[in-house]
Every structure is written in structure tokens, then in C-alpha cells.
Motif scaffolding. Sequence first.
Motif, PDB file in Angstrom:
ATOM      1  N   TRP A  39      49.267  49.744  35.602  1.00 57.25           N
ATOM      2  CA  TRP A  39      48.919  49.310  34.253  1.00 57.25           C
ATOM      3  C   TRP A  39      48.910  50.493  33.283  1.00 57.25           C
ATOM      4  O   TRP A  39      49.355  50.383  32.150  1.00 57.25           O
ATOM      5  CB  TRP A  39      47.558  48.610  34.275  1.00 57.25           C
ATOM      6  N   THR A  47      52.533  42.687  34.629  1.00 54.99           N
ATOM      7  CA  THR A  47      52.626  41.388  33.956  1.00 54.99           C
ATOM      8  C   THR A  47      53.990  40.723  34.084  1.00 54.99           C
ATOM      9  O   THR A  47      54.069  39.499  34.163  1.00 54.99           O
ATOM     10  CB  THR A  47      52.279  41.527  32.457  1.00 54.99           C
ATOM     11  N   GLY A  60      50.090  34.711  31.678  1.00 51.22           N
ATOM     12  CA  GLY A  60      48.701  35.138  31.817  1.00 51.22           C
ATOM     13  C   GLY A  60      48.503  36.240  32.831  1.00 51.22           C
ATOM     14  O   GLY A  60      49.140  37.283  32.773  1.00 51.22           O
ATOM     15  N   THR A  61      47.633  35.985  33.764  1.00 48.08           N
ATOM     16  CA  THR A  61      47.286  36.990  34.770  1.00 48.08           C
ATOM     17  C   THR A  61      48.002  36.758  36.098  1.00 48.08           C
ATOM     18  O   THR A  61      47.544  37.230  37.139  1.00 48.08           O
ATOM     19  CB  THR A  61      45.764  36.983  35.002  1.00 48.08           C
ATOM     20  N   TRP A  64      48.712  39.940  38.084  1.00 52.28           N
ATOM     21  CA  TRP A  64      47.528  40.483  38.742  1.00 52.28           C
ATOM     22  C   TRP A  64      47.161  39.657  39.978  1.00 52.28           C
ATOM     23  O   TRP A  64      46.813  40.207  41.014  1.00 52.28           O
ATOM     24  CB  TRP A  64      46.333  40.517  37.777  1.00 52.28           C
ATOM     25  N   ALA A  65      47.253  38.346  39.854  1.00 52.87           N
ATOM     26  CA  ALA A  65      46.918  37.471  40.990  1.00 52.87           C
ATOM     27  C   ALA A  65      47.851  37.733  42.172  1.00 52.87           C
ATOM     28  O   ALA A  65      47.391  37.840  43.319  1.00 52.87           O
ATOM     29  CB  ALA A  65      46.984  36.007  40.569  1.00 52.87           C
TER      30      ALA A  65
END
Length: 188
Positions: A39, A47, A60-61, A64-65
Motif C-alpha cells: 500500500w 486494490t 471496495g476492499t 485486501w480481502a
Amino acid sequence: MSYQIDDPTTFGVGGSLNWLVGGAVGGAIGSLLFGAVLWLVDPAIVTDAIPGIYGLEPVGTAGWAFHVAHGLILGTVFGLLVTRGPILGTITADVETGFLAAMGPGLRLTLAGVVYGLAVWAFLPVIALTLWATVGGGETGFPAFALESLVGHLLYGLLLGALFALVAEIKPKAEATDAPFDEADESA
């Protein structure tokens, strides 16, 4: 008996699934640290590139997930591997080398995590992701040999090994495991 040094590995989650808990905790938290490194370098890696590996649009995330899920799965594989007899016996073996003899099993597990992080980096982004992109005819959007990928995987492995050593109680199993390279008792 190869395990003789008291260390943080003498407490923690015990039982037959301690490798699962230790690996999952270390893997999930280690992947968050790795994700933070990515990041800071380029948020689009997390992302856009990670969901892009699966052909998904960045939403969205999701990146990250996926990243934390990868870390969790790889962490449980680490936990499974380091608690198997030959590997655990090697990690906790009594050695005559002063440098290694001075290390407790917690530090040895931490270093095993670093080696595991290096192996994951060599296999997944460098080999598998490159082959996947080549066969698929596309680009990964994330250079396989990127320095931030190597640093991130090493940090992941470091935190994975250290947290595993703190969370999973391995002493009982280590005491029952012999090093695979111990010489046989010649007096028998």
C-alpha cells in the motif's frame, strides 16, 4: 528427545489443531503487514492487481480481502508443515554449532517463517503468476521480481514465524519428535 530449550513455544494454544490456529493468526496478521508495504509503495497493487489476478474488477476492499485470505491459507500451510515430524525435529534439534545452539525454538520458527516467505515469493509471484499471465495471454499488473514483493514476502514470513511461535504450543510434540538426522544409538 530433541527439544530442550524453554522458549515462548512452551505456552500457547495446545491440542491437535494448534498448527491451524497458529498458522491462521500468523498468516492473517503477516499478510496485513505485507499489504501495508504494498500500500505504501503503490495502493493499486492491493486494490487493482490482486483482484485482477482472478479477472475481477477492483471493488471496495476486495483486494485486501483476497490478500488476507491468501496469507491465512499460506499461514495454515506453514503451520501444518512446521509441526510435521521431520521438519519439527530439524527445527528443534540439538546441534553442536554454537550459533544455532544458542537459538531457542521460537527464533528457529521465526527464521523458518522467513525461509517460508522466501519460498512463497519464489514460487507464487515469480513462477506461478508469471506462468499464469503467460498462458492467459495477459499481464499481471504486478512485476514478479519487484523488490517490494520480495520485501513484503520476507516480512510476511518473519511475522508468520514469530506469531506462530507465540500462539502455538509445540513443546509436547517437539519433545516426542526426533531430529531426522540424529545418529542411531550404536550401543544397542
